[in-house]
Scaffold this active site. Structure first.
Site, PDB file in Angstrom:
ATOM      1  N   HIS A 102       1.049  -1.540   0.168  1.00 19.28           N
ATOM      2  CA  HIS A 102       0.325   0.197   0.009  1.00 19.28           C
ATOM      3  C   HIS A 102       1.004   1.225  -0.168  1.00 19.28           C
ATOM      4  CE1 HIS A 102       0.409   0.097   4.719  1.00 19.28           C
ATOM      5  NE2 HIS A 102       0.315   0.776   4.278  1.00 19.28           N
ATOM      6  N   ASP A 132       0.258  -7.693   2.019  1.00 20.04           N
ATOM      7  CA  ASP A 132       1.006  -6.204   0.926  1.00 20.04           C
ATOM      8  C   ASP A 132       2.232  -5.915   1.828  1.00 20.04           C
ATOM      9  OD1 ASP A 132       0.529  -3.418   1.225  1.00 20.04           O
ATOM     10  OD2 ASP A 132       0.100  -3.723   3.704  1.00 20.04           O
ATOM     11  N   GLY A 206       2.876   6.808   8.486  1.00 19.23           N
ATOM     12  CA  GLY A 206       4.161   6.970   8.149  1.00 19.23           C
ATOM     13  C   GLY A 206       5.580   6.215   7.837  1.00 19.23           C
ATOM     14  N   ASN A 207       5.339   5.237   9.576  1.00 18.74           N
ATOM     15  CA  ASN A 207       5.586   3.980   8.952  1.00 18.74           C
ATOM     16  C   ASN A 207       5.407   2.712   8.519  1.00 18.74           C
ATOM     17  OD1 ASN A 207       5.255   5.161  12.850  1.00 18.74           O
ATOM     18  ND2 ASN A 207       7.321   5.082  11.489  1.00 18.74           N
ATOM     19  N   SER A 208       4.779   2.721   7.965  1.00 23.24           N
ATOM     20  CA  SER A 208       4.342   1.443   6.885  1.00 23.24           C
ATOM     21  C   SER A 208       5.764   1.702   5.604  1.00 23.24           C
ATOM     22  CB  SER A 208       2.903   1.332   6.105  1.00 23.24           C
ATOM     23  OG  SER A 208       2.377   1.499   7.064  1.00 23.24           O
ATOM     24  N   LEU A 263      -8.054 -24.598  -0.905  1.00 25.19           N
ATOM     25  CA  LEU A 263      -8.994 -25.430  -0.581  1.00 25.19           C
ATOM     26  C   LEU A 263      -9.519 -25.767  -0.709  1.00 25.19           C
ATOM     27  CD1 LEU A 263      -7.900 -28.177   0.971  1.00 25.19           C
ATOM     28  CD2 LEU A 263      -8.866 -27.092   2.945  1.00 25.19           C
ATOM     29  N   GLY A 264     -10.129 -24.462  -1.352  1.00 20.31           N
ATOM     30  CA  GLY A 264     -11.665 -24.540  -1.602  1.00 20.31           C
ATOM     31  C   GLY A 264     -13.189 -24.851  -0.667  1.00 20.31           C
ATOM     32  N   VAL A 265     -12.975 -23.957  -0.104  1.00 20.50           N
ATOM     33  CA  VAL A 265     -13.778 -24.390   1.538  1.00 20.50           C
ATOM     34  C   VAL A 265     -14.194 -23.072   1.960  1.00 20.50           C
ATOM     35  CG1 VAL A 265     -13.051 -26.242   2.258  1.00 20.50           C
ATOM     36  CG2 VAL A 265     -11.970 -24.270   2.907  1.00 20.50           C
ATOM     37  N   ILE A 267     -15.942 -21.554   5.510  1.00 18.79           N
ATOM     38  CA  ILE A 267     -15.784 -22.146   6.739  1.00 18.79           C
ATOM     39  C   ILE A 267     -15.599 -20.910   7.676  1.00 18.79           C
ATOM     40  CG2 ILE A 267     -12.906 -23.345   6.546  1.00 18.79           C
ATOM     41  CD1 ILE A 267     -11.886 -21.003   7.403  1.00 18.79           C
TER      42      ILE A 267
END
Length: 463
Positions: A102, A132, A206-208, A263-265, A267
């Site tokens: 980002h 990210d 400003g820290n990201s 996995l295709g679930v 949950i």
């Protein structure tokens, strides 16, 4: 997203354990040596994003002769520059550096500055929006760099340190402890593939993208988010574990994208009442609410109503643990799952599928940070568009750099590029192969469809 705010920049420093340590003084650690020796590898990232007004489409359609149509096509309006900042850190001496996705998302220009005031332009090697993370590169050798630790060894209560530029205050240091591990924070797309490290380190906008250090000066995480109601730190900060970053870095370097296990679930959480109704002595696991037909879980024999207790040897204490475990598994691996079905435990074998990464966001080295040499982000044409526009292939333009070669040729989002030079474009892979070898300072014909109508233009790549 529960008031989770993305930061624009953080910097945290780290060096090998043999060189740096924080020795206790009067019962508290002394961070001076750690900060002194790791800060040279931390950078402040500044970005410029050029924004123009959306082009207006004139409603004349095919009533206008082709010879005049180009005069009425959408034009880029006067643009303005938007500036933002963030943090990052070098991970190798040849110029690779890590930050948050980002921080650089949509940027047309990226520059990095070191604590010794040197500055470099950076290009995007690849991005992974799901974690990210973004991998950048500067054209320089012999740079200071940091070591990524084994974040699985991190313990709740350990001291950690961050260095960044909160609210533009460059290279500020802050410290705290690890508050929790494996926090699940779904994204706006309801994806949850990062087991975040929670700390009480003072992290602010400003820290990201900056590093989070242990007392040995090694990077254990990449600061990414905070929880706040005020806009500033209230002691709830979240970092991407270094082990997650290692996997992302390796894949971005190798293929420019990150593929994850799938996995295709669908949950859900198991509460006390559900646990009792399914024969469990306490809440735990991930309850299967829906299966993707023909997906890996379906093919393995998993059923709706099963509760997954372990996946590939990892205990699933809560439903959010399952995406972390599956996403970190290599596609194609055959692993075991411990489940509860009708009150009885059962083990199934499953071949993990592939959750493909975002290939359209890769930028070539030496090109603009948006869309490679042509300055466009593209993806494959779907079957519906092929049928509707009566084309066999091509790539759909999803974004255009305002000052790139494609924009100068009149290409806009929504166009479908079907030919460059004398080569037909079948898909993204062929597009990238052709663009890679295009000559510079030469007019090249480009053919694309707009709203189902074909047109030729010329495009030129500058040196």
């Amino acid at each position: 997203m529960r008031n989770i705010l993305y930061l624009s920049l953080v910097i945290i420093l780290s060096v090998p354990a043999a060189q740096v340590s924080a020795k206790p003084v009067s019962g508290l650690p002394d961070f001076t040596q750690l900060i002194d020796q790791t800060s040279p590898a931390v950078v402040k990232i500044s970005t410029v994003t050029r924004v123009s007004r959306n082009p207006q489409v004139m409603p004349y359609g095919q009533q206008i002769p082709e010879i005049f149509r180009h005069l009425l096509e959408p034009r880029q309006m006067p643009r303005k520059d938007m500036h933002s900042m963030g943090s990052g850190f070098f991970i190798s001496e040849d110029g690779y550096l890590l930050t948050n996705n980002h921080v650089v998302d949509g940027a047309d220009q990226i520059s990095v500055r070191l604590v010794d005031r040197r500055e470099f332009d950076a290009v995007v090697v690849g991005v992974d929006p799901r974690s990210d993370l973004a991998l950048l590169k500067v054209d320089e050798e012999g740079l200071p760099f940091l070591t990524l630790a084994d974040s699985d060894k991190l313990k709740i209560g350990e001291w950690v340190v961050a260095i960044g530029s909160p609210f533009g205050l460059e290279f500020s240091a802050s410290a705290g402890i690890v508050s929790a591990m494996g926090r699940s924070i779904p994204t706006e797309q309801n994806e949850n593939y990062v087991p975040f490290i929670q700390t009480d380190v003072a992290i602010n906008p400003g820290n990201s993208g900056g590093p989070l250090f242990n007392l040995d000066g090694e990077v254990v995480g990449v600061n990414s988010q905070i929880y706040t109601k005020s806009g500033g730190s209230i002691g709830l900060s979240f970092a991407i574990p270094s082990n997650t970053a290692k996997n992302v870095i390796a894949q971005l370097k190798d293929k420019g994208r990150v593929d994850r296990g799938w996995l295709g679930v669908v949950i859900q959480e198991v509460d006390r009442d559900l646990a009792q109704s399914f024969g469990l002595d306490k809440p735990g696991g991930a309850l299967v609410a829906q299966l993707e037909p023909g997906g890996p879980a379906d093919n393995a024999g998993l059923q709706v109503g099963d509760i997954i207790l372990k996946f590939n040897g990892t205990a699933i204490m809560a439903s959010g643990d399952l995406p972390h475990a599956v996403g970190s598994t290599a596609p194609g691996d055959k692993v075991s799952m411990l489940i509860v079905r009708k009150g009885k435990e059962k083990t199934l074998k499953v071949e993990v599928g592939t959750l493909a990464g975002d290939q359209g966001r890769i930028a070539s080295s030496g090109s603009s940070s948006l869309g490679g040499r042509l300055g466009v982000v593209v993806e494959n044409v779907d079957d519906r568009m092929k049928s509707s526009w009566k084309i066999d292939g091509g790539v759909v333009v999803r974004d255009v750099s305002t000052d790139g070669p494609a924009a100068k040729a009149g290409v806009v989002p929504g166009d479908v590029i079907v030919q460059i030079g004398y080569e037909d474009i079948a898909d993204v892979s062929q597009y990238e192969s052709i663009v890679k070898d295009l000559p510079t300072d030469t007019l090249i014909p480009i053919r694309f469809f707009r709203e189902g109508r074909p047109t030729f233009r010329t495009i030129m790549l500058e040196k």
